[in-house]
Write an enzyme that holds these catalytic residues in place. Sequence first.
Site, PDB file in Angstrom:
ATOM      1  N   THR A 144      -9.841  -4.636  35.645  1.00 41.67           N
ATOM      2  CA  THR A 144     -10.942  -4.671  35.119  1.00 41.67           C
ATOM      3  C   THR A 144     -12.117  -5.673  35.644  1.00 41.67           C
ATOM      4  OG1 THR A 144     -10.384  -5.762  33.107  1.00 41.67           O
ATOM      5  CG2 THR A 144     -10.158  -3.435  32.930  1.00 41.67           C
ATOM      6  N   SER A 145     -11.705  -6.318  36.623  1.00 42.35           N
ATOM      7  CA  SER A 145     -12.573  -7.272  37.202  1.00 42.35           C
ATOM      8  C   SER A 145     -13.619  -6.715  38.553  1.00 42.35           C
ATOM      9  CB  SER A 145     -11.757  -8.488  37.857  1.00 42.35           C
ATOM     10  OG  SER A 145     -12.454  -9.589  38.102  1.00 42.35           O
ATOM     11  N   ARG A 146     -12.698  -6.890  39.697  1.00 42.69           N
ATOM     12  CA  ARG A 146     -13.524  -6.434  40.914  1.00 42.69           C
ATOM     13  C   ARG A 146     -12.658  -5.489  41.845  1.00 42.69           C
ATOM     14  NH1 ARG A 146     -17.480  -6.661  38.596  1.00 42.69           N
ATOM     15  NH2 ARG A 146     -19.636  -8.031  39.116  1.00 42.69           N
ATOM     16  N   ASP A 187     -10.454  -0.099  36.224  1.00 44.96           N
ATOM     17  CA  ASP A 187     -11.613   0.321  35.940  1.00 44.96           C
ATOM     18  C   ASP A 187     -12.846   0.032  37.095  1.00 44.96           C
ATOM     19  OD1 ASP A 187     -13.791   1.101  33.741  1.00 44.96           O
ATOM     20  OD2 ASP A 187     -14.434  -0.972  33.920  1.00 44.96           O
ATOM     21  N   GLU A 210     -15.982   1.851  45.422  1.00 46.42           N
ATOM     22  CA  GLU A 210     -16.689   2.645  44.301  1.00 46.42           C
ATOM     23  C   GLU A 210     -17.869   2.927  44.455  1.00 46.42           C
ATOM     24  OE1 GLU A 210     -17.970  -0.472  40.652  1.00 46.42           O
ATOM     25  OE2 GLU A 210     -15.787  -0.436  41.043  1.00 46.42           O
ATOM     26  N   CYS A 248     -10.241 -12.408  37.448  1.00 48.80           N
ATOM     27  CA  CYS A 248     -11.045 -13.520  38.525  1.00 48.80           C
ATOM     28  C   CYS A 248     -12.053 -12.958  39.162  1.00 48.80           C
ATOM     29  CB  CYS A 248      -9.823 -13.907  39.326  1.00 48.80           C
ATOM     30  SG  CYS A 248      -8.741 -12.913  40.374  1.00 48.80           S
ATOM     31  N   PRO A 249     -12.944 -13.613  39.665  1.00 45.09           N
ATOM     32  CA  PRO A 249     -13.986 -13.172  40.509  1.00 45.09           C
ATOM     33  C   PRO A 249     -13.570 -12.812  42.029  1.00 45.09           C
ATOM     34  CG  PRO A 249     -14.158 -15.618  40.480  1.00 45.09           C
ATOM     35  CD  PRO A 249     -12.976 -14.960  39.548  1.00 45.09           C
ATOM     36  N   HIS A 284     -15.681   2.150  35.679  1.00 49.87           N
ATOM     37  CA  HIS A 284     -16.398   0.638  35.539  1.00 49.87           C
ATOM     38  C   HIS A 284     -17.026   0.836  34.285  1.00 49.87           C
ATOM     39  CE1 HIS A 284     -18.244  -2.633  38.300  1.00 49.87           C
ATOM     40  NE2 HIS A 284     -18.152  -3.098  37.009  1.00 49.87           N
TER      41      HIS A 284
END
Length: 334
Positions: free
Chosen positions: A232-234, A258, A263, A205-206, A295
């Site tokens: 693996t999103s945010r 990720d 980060e 999801c965003p 990432h």
Amino acid sequence: MKVAFFSTKSYDKDSFTKQIPHFKHQFTFLEPKLDLDTAKLAAGHDAVCAFVNDHLDEPVLRKLAELKIKRIVLRCAGYNQVNLETADELGFKICRVPAYSPEAVAEHAFALILSLSRKTHKSFNRVRDNNFSLEGLVGFNLAGKTVGVIGTGAIGTAFCKIALGFGCTVLAYDLIESKELKQIGVNYMSLDELLSDSQIISLHCPLTPGTKHLINPQTISQMPDGVMLINTSRGALIDTKAAIKGLKSKKIGYLGIDVYEQEEDLFFRNLSEEILMDEYISRLMTFPNVLITGHQAFLTREALEQIATTTLFNLDEMAQNKPLTNQIKLLKQF
């Protein structure tokens, strides 16, 4: 148009250089990320090309406006780094790449799952030391497991299809339910039900004010003991402190990420000769059941080609004052 291209990496330059001859734009490839100190490097350009960790907050946007730059192309899908209110106030036109091989990210999420479940990363290091022992490498089958997917946009949809292919039971949560996924066997339910019933949970999801720290002490407590959590999103979807506590209590049995909440000053850089000053990621890396990649989920040849093509297409529409196909709706509330 003349475009200032921030946060340039070799793979960016390669993918865009191959496409540039087909478009009438000139690029200045800049290694620094875009922030208030580096925004001046965009002087004399017509547009800015930015990536996920570039700053497009109010001070930077006002600086770009002073430089008479009102066009921004994001070479990514997410735009949580953009201050939309300020952008709207100043009259910016901003476009993004809404989809660039969703399969790339979905497949990487499964690479994390498979590595954690079968401990292939540990086996790789052992064999390089001539250690062929199987002690401590017992994994588990994915077939028959219940996988919860939070967010079923393009990437979440691709992930669901892979999970079904492995013989998993797939549960999903999204504000908008997909008829296609329902038809192929995905079961939509409430977030609370998904959290309590899933052995593996993957986030797609965003990042919005409503989803920040979606994974927190309360939601972690709802998960079954030993749950596998994949992101693996945010990065900020996960409260890192809460995740560490969950790992220590063994509520979280596996963590694959990720992306990381802090980060910005770590990822996309070679820090192998430096001491990491971020205590949370340093702590995460001490757990044997945590796998972190930097990432790279998007990083395939196909995705890079699509990013370049769509970004150049967005610039074409801007240059020709056409309606913008991939424009961010500046008044949209997250």
